[in-house]
Design an enzyme around this catalytic site. Structure first.
Site, PDB file in Angstrom:
ATOM      1  CG  ASP A  62      -1.846   1.177   1.301  1.00 40.92           C
ATOM      2  OD1 ASP A  62      -1.657   2.148   0.539  1.00 40.92           O
ATOM      3  OD2 ASP A  62      -2.787   1.125   2.120  1.00 40.92           O
ATOM      4  CB  ILE A  63       2.077   3.563  -2.631  1.00 37.22           C
ATOM      5  CG1 ILE A  63       0.857   4.312  -3.174  1.00 37.22           C
ATOM      6  CG2 ILE A  63       2.477   2.410  -3.543  1.00 37.22           C
ATOM      7  CD1 ILE A  63       1.173   5.106  -4.457  1.00 37.22           C
ATOM      8  CE  LYS A  95     -14.758   6.301 -11.929  1.00 37.32           C
ATOM      9  NZ  LYS A  95     -13.549   5.820 -12.590  1.00 37.32           N
ATOM     10  CB  VAL A  96     -15.662  14.189 -14.501  1.00 35.49           C
ATOM     11  CG1 VAL A  96     -15.948  15.647 -14.864  1.00 35.49           C
ATOM     12  CG2 VAL A  96     -14.472  13.678 -15.294  1.00 35.49           C
ATOM     13  CE1 TYR A 193      -4.803  10.629 -12.224  1.00 30.20           C
ATOM     14  CE2 TYR A 193      -4.813  11.946 -14.233  1.00 30.20           C
ATOM     15  CZ  TYR A 193      -4.545  10.758 -13.578  1.00 30.20           C
ATOM     16  OH  TYR A 193      -3.997   9.703 -14.280  1.00 30.20           O
ATOM     17  CE  LYS A 197      -1.125  10.025 -12.378  1.00 25.85           C
ATOM     18  NZ  LYS A 197      -0.402   8.810 -11.966  1.00 25.85           N
ATOM     19  CB  VAL A 230      -5.641   2.726 -20.574  1.00 22.58           C
ATOM     20  CG1 VAL A 230      -5.632   1.204 -20.593  1.00 22.58           C
ATOM     21  CG2 VAL A 230      -4.345   3.275 -21.161  1.00 22.58           C
ATOM     22  NE  ARG A 231     -11.291  -0.972 -24.355  1.00 23.53           N
ATOM     23  CZ  ARG A 231     -10.567  -0.825 -25.465  1.00 23.53           C
ATOM     24  NH1 ARG A 231     -10.539   0.339 -26.086  1.00 23.53           N
ATOM     25  NH2 ARG A 231      -9.882  -1.841 -25.959  1.00 23.53           N
ATOM     26  CB  THR A 232      -8.367   1.073 -16.311  1.00 23.58           C
ATOM     27  OG1 THR A 232      -8.380   2.507 -16.147  1.00 23.58           O
ATOM     28  CG2 THR A 232      -7.196   0.669 -17.176  1.00 23.58           C
TER      29      THR A 232
END
Ligand code: NAP
Length: 276
Positions: A62-63, A95-96, A193, A197, A230-232
C-alpha cells in the site's frame, strides 16, 4: 539470497498495472512481483495470470502506508539484495462528477499519486541495481495541467535545478491553497489529478538528475510516462486503448536494453520523448 533479477509493479491487481505484470512475465528474465494493497485482490489477480500459464509472485504494498513500503524494501533487500525494475503505477482519480469537496479531493489525490509514489521512491531507489530501470506512470494530463499553471509555477516546474524538497513544498502548498479556497488565485489549475501528475513528472526529472550525479556509471534509467487513454476502472469503457496497449510504453521503458543510455529523466508517451 536469490541471484535472480527482480521486477516490482505497484498497484498491479488490475488495470494497466496488471497488464504491465502480464507483459513482464512474458518478457522480463527474472521474478516479477504483482503487488496490491489488498492481499485478496492481489492473490485473485495472481490466480488469473496463473490461469494464463504465467508465474507472477505476490507481495502486499500500500503506497499510502510507510510500514508497508518498508516491509517490501526489507523483503527485496533480504531476498534479492536489491531491485532491477520498478514500475510506479499505483494511482487514483476522482470521477469528474464526484461531489467530494475539491480540497478533500486535492488532499486524497496528492497523498497517493504524489506523496505515496515519492515514499516508494525514497525507500526503493537506493536498492535499484546497476542497469536498473524505473518507470513512473504519470499522464499527459500533467502536461496540460502544467500549461494551466501561472508563468511563475511553470518556470519552477520546468526548472533543471528544482530540488525534491522544493517540489514537496509546492505540492503541499497546492493542498493548503485548496483548503483556503485560493488555489486558482495562487496560479494553480483546477485539477487535483493534474497537479498530482505534475508532481510525478517533475519528481522523475529530479530523481533522474540525482541518479546521473550520484550514481554515475550505474547506467540506471528513470523516466516518467503516459500510458495513453486506457479502458480501466479509472478511465472507463470509452477510452481508446486496451490495458495491454496502455502497458506498451511503461513496459518499453522497463525493458530498455543494457546498451541504452536514453531516454533518462524524460516524459515519454507512445514510446516517444515529449517536450516538458
Ligand atoms: P485503475 O484500474 O483504477 O488501477 C489503479 C491501481 O492502483 C489499482 O490496482 C489500485 O488498487 C492501485 N492503487 C490505488 N491506490 C493505491 C495505494 N495506495 N497503494 C497501492 N495501490 C494502489 O487505474 P489505471 O487506469 O490502471 O491506472 C494506472 C496508472 O495509470 C495510474 O497511475 C493512473 O493515474 C495512470 N494513468 C491512467 C490512464 C488511463 O487512461 N487509464 C491515463 C493516464 C495515466 P485497488 O484495486 O486496491 O484500488
Amino acid at each position: 539470497m536469490s541471484s535472480a533479477q527482480v521486477a516490482v509493479v505497484t498497484g498491479s491487481n488490475k488495470g494497466i498495472g496488471l497488464a504491465v505484470v502480464r507483459a513482464l512475465c512474458r518478457q522480463f528474465p527474472g521474478d516479477v512481483y504483482l503487488t496490491s494493497r489488498d492481499p485478496g485482490r492481489g492473490q485473485a489477480a495472481v490466480a488469473q495470470l496463473q490461469q494464463e500459464g504465467l508465474r507472477p509472485l505476490f507481495h502486499q504494498l500500500d503506497i499510502d502506508d510507510l510500514q508497508s513500503i518498508r516491509a517490501l524494501r526489507d523483503f527485496l533487500k533480504d531476498k534479492y539484495g536489491g531491485l532491477d525494475v520498478l514500475v510506479n503505477n499505483a494511482g487514483i482519480a476522482f470521477k469528474v462528477h464526484d461531489t467530494t469537496p475539491f480540497a478533500v479531493q486535492a488532499e486524497v489525490t496528492l497523498k497517493t499519486n504524489f506523496f505515496g509514489t515519492r515514499n516508494v521512491c525514497t525507500e526503493l531507489l537506493p536498492l535499484v541495481k546497476p542497469y536498473g530501470r524505473v518507470v513512473n506512470v504519470s499522464s499527459m494530463v500533467s502536461s496540460s495541467a502544467l500549461r494551466g499553471c501561472s508563468q511563475e509555477l511553470q518556470q519552477k516546474f520546468r526548472s533543471d535545478t528544482i530540488t525534491e524538497e522544493e517540489l514537496v513544498q509546492l505540492m503541499a502548498k497546492f493542498v493548503e491553497d485548496t483548503k483556503r479556497g485560493v488555489h486558482q488565485k495562487e496560479g494553480w489549475p483546477n485539477t487535483a489529478y493534474g497537479v498530482s501528475k505534475i508532481g510525478v513528472t517533475v519528481l522523475s526529472r529530479i530523481q533522474a538528475r540525482l541518479l546521473s550525479e550520484q550514481r554515475k556509471g550505474d547506467h540506471i534509467l528513470l523516466n516518467a510516462c503516459c500510458p495513453g487513454w486506457v479502458r480501466t476502472d479509472m478511465a472507463g469503457p470509452k477510452a481508446t486503448k486496451s490495458p495491454e496497449e496502455g502497458a506498451e510504453t511503461p513496459v518499453y521503458l522497463a525493458l530498455l536494453p543494457s546498451s541504452a543510455d536514453a531516454p533518462h529523466g524524460q516524459f515519454v508517451s507512445e514510446k516517444t520523448v515529449k517536450p516538458w
